[in-house]
Enzyme design. Structure first.
Site, PDB file in Angstrom:
ATOM      1  N   LYS A  18       0.850  -1.202   0.000  1.00 58.63           N
ATOM      2  CA  LYS A  18       0.000   0.000   0.000  1.00 58.63           C
ATOM      3  C   LYS A  18       0.883   1.249   0.000  1.00 58.63           C
ATOM      4  CE  LYS A  18       0.924   1.558   4.267  1.00 58.63           C
ATOM      5  NZ  LYS A  18       1.669   2.749   4.515  1.00 58.63           N
ATOM      6  N   ASP A  30      -2.108  -1.223  10.890  1.00 58.94           N
ATOM      7  CA  ASP A  30      -2.315  -1.284   9.428  1.00 58.94           C
ATOM      8  C   ASP A  30      -3.003  -2.572   8.985  1.00 58.94           C
ATOM      9  OD1 ASP A  30      -1.253   1.131   8.806  1.00 58.94           O
ATOM     10  OD2 ASP A  30       0.686   0.385   8.109  1.00 58.94           O
TER      11      ASP A  30
HETATM   12  P1  ATP Z   1       4.185  -0.200   7.827  1.00 61.31           P
HETATM   13  O1  ATP Z   1       3.972   0.611   6.592  1.00 61.31           O
HETATM   14  O2  ATP Z   1       3.002  -1.051   8.221  1.00 61.31           O
HETATM   15  O3  ATP Z   1       4.782   0.569   8.959  1.00 61.31           O
HETATM   16  P2  ATP Z   1       6.633  -1.126   6.721  1.00 61.31           P
HETATM   17  O4  ATP Z   1       6.404  -1.315   5.254  1.00 61.31           O
HETATM   18  O5  ATP Z   1       7.285   0.127   7.139  1.00 61.31           O
HETATM   19  O6  ATP Z   1       5.253  -1.316   7.461  1.00 61.31           O
HETATM   20  P3  ATP Z   1       7.422  -3.843   7.052  1.00 61.31           P
HETATM   21  O7  ATP Z   1       7.927  -4.247   5.714  1.00 61.31           O
HETATM   22  O8  ATP Z   1       6.104  -4.343   7.471  1.00 61.31           O
HETATM   23  O9  ATP Z   1       7.476  -2.265   7.236  1.00 61.31           O
HETATM   24  O10 ATP Z   1       8.561  -4.230   8.101  1.00 61.31           O
HETATM   25  C1  ATP Z   1       8.675  -3.606   9.349  1.00 61.31           C
HETATM   26  C2  ATP Z   1       9.392  -4.533  10.284  1.00 61.31           C
HETATM   27  O11 ATP Z   1       8.589  -5.708  10.447  1.00 61.31           O
HETATM   28  C3  ATP Z   1      10.746  -4.993   9.788  1.00 61.31           C
HETATM   29  O12 ATP Z   1      11.667  -4.721  10.790  1.00 61.31           O
HETATM   30  C4  ATP Z   1      10.628  -6.480   9.584  1.00 61.31           C
HETATM   31  O13 ATP Z   1      11.743  -7.205  10.047  1.00 61.31           O
HETATM   32  C5  ATP Z   1       9.408  -6.866  10.407  1.00 61.31           C
HETATM   33  N1  ATP Z   1       8.596  -7.931   9.801  1.00 61.31           N
HETATM   34  C6  ATP Z   1       7.946  -8.865  10.503  1.00 61.31           C
HETATM   35  N2  ATP Z   1       7.303  -9.704   9.701  1.00 61.31           N
HETATM   36  C7  ATP Z   1       7.522  -9.308   8.442  1.00 61.31           C
HETATM   37  C8  ATP Z   1       7.114  -9.796   7.168  1.00 61.31           C
HETATM   38  N3  ATP Z   1       6.360 -10.878   7.038  1.00 61.31           N
HETATM   39  N4  ATP Z   1       7.518  -9.112   6.076  1.00 61.31           N
HETATM   40  C9  ATP Z   1       8.277  -7.992   6.210  1.00 61.31           C
HETATM   41  N5  ATP Z   1       8.715  -7.520   7.391  1.00 61.31           N
HETATM   42  C10 ATP Z   1       8.347  -8.152   8.499  1.00 61.31           C
END
Ligand code: ATP
Length: 300
Positions: A11, A137
């Protein structure tokens, strides 16, 4: 049914406003969320042994309770009488820790997939309520599409008119920003420019991508741009290649640009890869109802 394969979509935030802070420390937000075609593929299989096993194509990604997909499975196992276990494979394409909700989308896919695999009979609303226990989220990642998110992100209003189709160039700088630190460093009183959410919704309805580009606004940029100049440079670069507007998604660090011409987006992608030496730069698309219909037709 013994196994299921689902798509977990990335997203972006077309607008992100922070409207206040709750006594428990959580910030309240008002933001427009939009799915992209970019997705991870999640494979879930029932196994006899009552354990949760997670594997992914990214060797360094934790596969234990630190992984949100694991935690989704654990939550369902602890809440419902599921005697068997699951094997989950995450084929990750969404950059990690990028502001694209990759982890939340994976967790949402596990909740939706296990609901089907184990015949739990939970409604979308119930799954969204459960998912909220694991992250703000996650309810949106279960709902999907175009939505206005308020509260801490969990109060969702679907935007039925959707978002007009366009190409989206993503570029993730080589910096991983923790969401918590961005919110901690945010000075609500000092924010000069807030998004005009109403106007953005109106322009979306009118499918006016030029105006939408001008209205893109994320107050969290006030924290990240002053610390990481690369975010501003990426935005400038995308605009110089004809982006209708650019923004940092979520709490960063991914920057996106909206393009109406694919060729221009591809040219910008090439130039950014070369000049900034970044790996995670690619062109994807807005995932709207038309795209969903196209995929359904392709899959028969
Ligand atoms: P958001 O936009 O919801 O804040 P994000 O895109 O910034 O998410 P994610 O890719 O969800 O961030 O990753 C954030 C943290 O979550 C990372 O430190 C990662 O190690 C951890 N994490 C846990 N599970 C997962 C997963 N299945 N895929 C990606 N990251 C994950």
């Amino acid at each position: 049914m013994q196994e299921i394969t689902l798509k977990a979509r990335a997203k972006i935030n077309l607008t992100l406003d922070v409207t206040g802070k709750q006594p428990n420390g959580y910030h309240t937000v008002c933001m427009i969320m939009q799915n992209l075609s970019l997705c991870d593929t999640i494979y879930i299989k029932r196994i006899d042994k009552p354990v949760i096993r997670v594997k992914s194509n990214l060797e360094w990604l934790p596969t234990d309770e630190r992984n949100l997909a694991y935690r989704g499975a654990e939550l369902l196992k602890n809440t419902f009488p599921i005697k068997e276990g699951v094997f989950i494979y995450l084929d990750k394409k969404i950059p990690v820790a990028a502001g694209l909700a990759g982890g939340s989308a994976n967790c949402a896919a596990v909740l939706v997939g296990m609901n089907k695999l184990f015949h739990l009979g939970l409604s979308k609303r119930s799954l969204m309520k459960l998912g909220l226990q694991l992250g703000a989220d996650i309810p949106y990642c279960i709902l999907q599409g175009t939505a206005l998110a308020e509260g801490i992100g969990e109060k969702l209003t679907p935007i039925t008119s959707g978002c007009p189709f366009c190409y989206v160039l993503l570029a993730k700088p080589n910096i991983s920003i923790s969401t918590a630190s961005v919110y901690q460093n945010l000075c609500l009183d000092k924010i000069k420019k807030h998004p005009d959410t109403k106007q953005m919704l109106l322009q979306m309805q009118q499918k006016n991508i030029d105006e939408m580009g001008k209205l893109l606004c994320n107050v969290l940029e006030t924290v990240t741009i002053s610390k990481y100049h690369e975010i501003a440079l990426l935005k400038q670069k995308m605009l110089s290649f004809g982006a209708k507007g650019t923004l940092m998604s979520g709490s960063g660090s991914t920057v996106f640009g909206l393009f109406t011409e694919k060729q221009k987006a591809i040219e910008a992608e090439r130039s950014i890869k070369k000049e900034f030496g970044l790996r995670d730069v690619f062109v994807t698309e807005i995932w709207n109802k038309k795209q969903q219909k196209k995929e359904r037709v392709r899959n028969g």
